[in-house]
Write a protein that holds these residues in place. Structure first.
Motif, PDB file in Angstrom:
ATOM      1  N   CYS A 276       0.835  -1.205   0.000  1.00 54.23           N
ATOM      2  CA  CYS A 276       0.000   0.000   0.000  1.00 54.23           C
ATOM      3  C   CYS A 276       0.870   1.256   0.000  1.00 54.23           C
ATOM      4  N   LEU A 277       1.993   1.210   0.742  1.00 56.55           N
ATOM      5  CA  LEU A 277       2.910   2.368   0.755  1.00 56.55           C
ATOM      6  C   LEU A 277       3.517   2.603  -0.626  1.00 56.55           C
ATOM      7  N   ALA A 278       3.931   1.497  -1.272  1.00 57.76           N
ATOM      8  CA  ALA A 278       4.521   1.620  -2.618  1.00 57.76           C
ATOM      9  C   ALA A 278       3.487   2.210  -3.571  1.00 57.76           C
ATOM     10  N   GLY A 279       2.240   1.766  -3.461  1.00 50.31           N
ATOM     11  CA  GLY A 279       1.161   2.296  -4.302  1.00 50.31           C
ATOM     12  C   GLY A 279       0.983   3.779  -4.072  1.00 50.31           C
ATOM     13  N   LEU A 280       1.057   4.183  -2.796  1.00 54.19           N
ATOM     14  CA  LEU A 280       0.881   5.597  -2.451  1.00 54.19           C
ATOM     15  C   LEU A 280       2.013   6.436  -3.053  1.00 54.19           C
ATOM     16  N   LEU A 281       3.239   5.898  -2.938  1.00 51.33           N
ATOM     17  CA  LEU A 281       4.401   6.599  -3.510  1.00 51.33           C
ATOM     18  C   LEU A 281       4.256   6.765  -5.014  1.00 51.33           C
ATOM     19  N   GLY A 282       3.823   5.681  -5.680  1.00 49.90           N
ATOM     20  CA  GLY A 282       3.629   5.711  -7.142  1.00 49.90           C
ATOM     21  C   GLY A 282       2.616   6.765  -7.521  1.00 49.90           C
ATOM     22  N   LEU A 283       1.501   6.800  -6.769  1.00 49.18           N
ATOM     23  CA  LEU A 283       0.448   7.771  -7.087  1.00 49.18           C
ATOM     24  C   LEU A 283       0.961   9.189  -6.864  1.00 49.18           C
ATOM     25  N   PHE A 284       1.728   9.366  -5.781  1.00 49.17           N
ATOM     26  CA  PHE A 284       2.295  10.673  -5.461  1.00 49.17           C
ATOM     27  C   PHE A 284       3.213  11.142  -6.597  1.00 49.17           C
ATOM     28  N   ALA A 285       4.088  10.235  -7.055  1.00 49.06           N
ATOM     29  CA  ALA A 285       5.017  10.581  -8.146  1.00 49.06           C
ATOM     30  C   ALA A 285       4.235  10.938  -9.408  1.00 49.06           C
ATOM     31  N   ALA A 286       3.194  10.154  -9.710  1.00 53.59           N
ATOM     32  CA  ALA A 286       2.393  10.405 -10.910  1.00 53.59           C
ATOM     33  C   ALA A 286       1.733  11.776 -10.837  1.00 53.59           C
ATOM     34  N   LEU A 287       1.152  12.092  -9.663  1.00 45.73           N
ATOM     35  CA  LEU A 287       0.454  13.381  -9.525  1.00 45.73           C
ATOM     36  C   LEU A 287       1.430  14.545  -9.601  1.00 45.73           C
ATOM     37  N   MET A 288       2.606  14.383  -8.963  1.00 44.69           N
ATOM     38  CA  MET A 288       3.614  15.457  -8.994  1.00 44.69           C
ATOM     39  C   MET A 288       4.051  15.735 -10.431  1.00 44.69           C
ATOM     40  N   LEU A 289       4.366  14.656 -11.161  1.00 45.57           N
ATOM     41  CA  LEU A 289       4.839  14.834 -12.544  1.00 45.57           C
ATOM     42  C   LEU A 289       3.740  15.434 -13.417  1.00 45.57           C
ATOM     43  N   GLN A 290       2.506  14.980 -13.202  1.00 47.85           N
ATOM     44  CA  GLN A 290       1.391  15.502 -13.991  1.00 47.85           C
ATOM     45  C   GLN A 290       1.229  17.007 -13.731  1.00 47.85           C
ATOM     46  N   ALA A 291       1.340  17.385 -12.436  1.00 45.89           N
ATOM     47  CA  ALA A 291       1.192  18.801 -12.087  1.00 45.89           C
ATOM     48  C   ALA A 291       2.312  19.627 -12.720  1.00 45.89           C
TER      49      ALA A 291
END
Ligand SMILES: Nc1nc2c(ncn2[C@@H]2O[C@H](COP(=O)(O)OP(=O)(O)OP(=O)(O)O)[C@@H](O)[C@H]2O)c(=O)[nH]1
Ligand SMILES: [Mg+2]
Length: 314
Positions: A276-291
């Motif tokens: 779940c932590l790895a998933g959260l990190l992945g989502l965080f990275a995706a959102l940061m890059l998208q922004a």
């Protein structure tokens, strides 16, 4: 191929990236001069006599104070094309691998108004003798660049290309190294430029100047980075979803085991937390890059402007 009649043709300029090519640059310049109005050599911080030889052969030499890489030389070539008012700019290598005789064929689709950019493809010319290891490497880079950019070409790494004035205006590149040709393919797709490919001759008489594996890995990595920056949700979001799926599965198993045995399965519980932590990190990275991507493209600033307008109206 016959020489082009320059009297009524648009202004055609050849720009040649050059790094320590004193053995070849003179003859490349002399041959290219027959087909165009002006030859510019981008001397990329050569430590030999390339610049002097090019000048003596009739080229205008634009110098980088120190070596900056092939990509930087290509950006300078495009810049020189814009500054000098080229209606068609041809870029070809200064090491004698390309044949200036191909220039008329290369510029034809632009002169006829059928294309904005013409790629000289080594793989469309059957007579070319390209070493096997290079063909394999090129095939890998072609596939990676074609799939990730969405623009299909038979020779994604060709250094022999022609550009219309419209293409020169639209193409702004940031890659400093050999990945610039792949980056251009992304840019072509994004700018909606019309592309044509024509067969060109290529000569592999000399030994490769750098390790083909190192070169291939470097370009491949940069293609991945270019793709990631454009599609962060695919690259980070998909693994994040998979991680959550696995985390959930472990979570349910942990509960199952607990309800059956009244004991906490610590391995399963740990796996739940980690996935779940790895998933959260992945989502965080995706959102940061998208922004970041939206900020760079100005979309976010447009949104801010719209909100500001709305507030000031109220
Ligand atoms: N390698 C290299 N070439 C540069 C650089 N800057 C400009 N160039 C020029 O870019 C052109 C293409 O470079 P090459 O090293 O020949 O690339 P290549 O044709 O893919 O590789 P080879 O098959 O080994 O010749 C040549 O005319 C170089 O002189 C640089 O920093 N490094
Ligand atoms: Mg070369």
């Amino acid at each position: 191929m016959e020489e082009v009649n320059r009297s009524r043709s648009p202004r055609v300029i050849v720009a040649i990236p050059c790094f320590n090519e004193e053995r070849f640059i003179g003859s490349v310049v002399a041959k290219a001069k027959r087909y165009v109005d002006r030859v510019v050599v981008i001397d990329d911080g050569s430590t030999d006599d390339s610049a002097e030889v090019a000048e003596a052969a009739g080229a205008t030499v634009y110098r980088h104070p120190k070596n900056q890489g092939y990509g930087a030389a290509i950006s300078s070539a495009l810049e020189q094309g814009r500054t000098l008012g080229a209606e068609v700019l041809v870029i070809l290598d200064g090491d004698g691998q390309h044949d200036p005789k191909d220039i008329p064929r290369l510029i034809q689709p632009i002169l006829e108004g059928k294309a904005d950019i013409v790629i000289g493809s080594r793989f469309l010319e059957k007579a070319n003798r390209i070493p096997l290891y290079r063909r394999i490497g090129q095939r890998v880079l072609n596939t990676a660049t074609n799939v990730s950019s969405g623009q299909k070409l038979t020779d994604s790494q060709s250094g022999c290309r022609a550009y219309s004035a419209a293409a020169l205006e639209k193409l702004k590149l940031s890659e400093r190294g050999m990945a610039v040709s792949s980056q251009m393919q992304f840019a072509i797709k994004e700018a909606g430029l019309r592309v044509a490919e024509v067969p060109i001759a290529v000569l592999y008489a000399e030994k490769a100047k750098r390790s083909p594996v190192g070169h291939g890995v470097n370009v491949f990595t940069r293609v991945l980075v270019l793709f990631t920056l454009r599609h962060p949700m695919v690259i980070f979001g998909t693994p994040a979803l998979i991680c959550w799926g696995i985390g959930l599965w472990f979570g349910f198993r942990t509960l199952d085991i607990y309800s059956d045995t009244n004991k906490l399965a610590s391995g399963h519980a740990l796996a739940t937390i980690l996935f779940c932590l790895a998933g959260l990190l992945g989502l965080f990275a995706a959102l940061m890059l998208q922004a970041m991507r939206e900020l760079i493209r100005g979309e976010a600033s447009d949104i801010v402007k719209q909100i500001y307008k709305k507030i000031s109206r109220e």
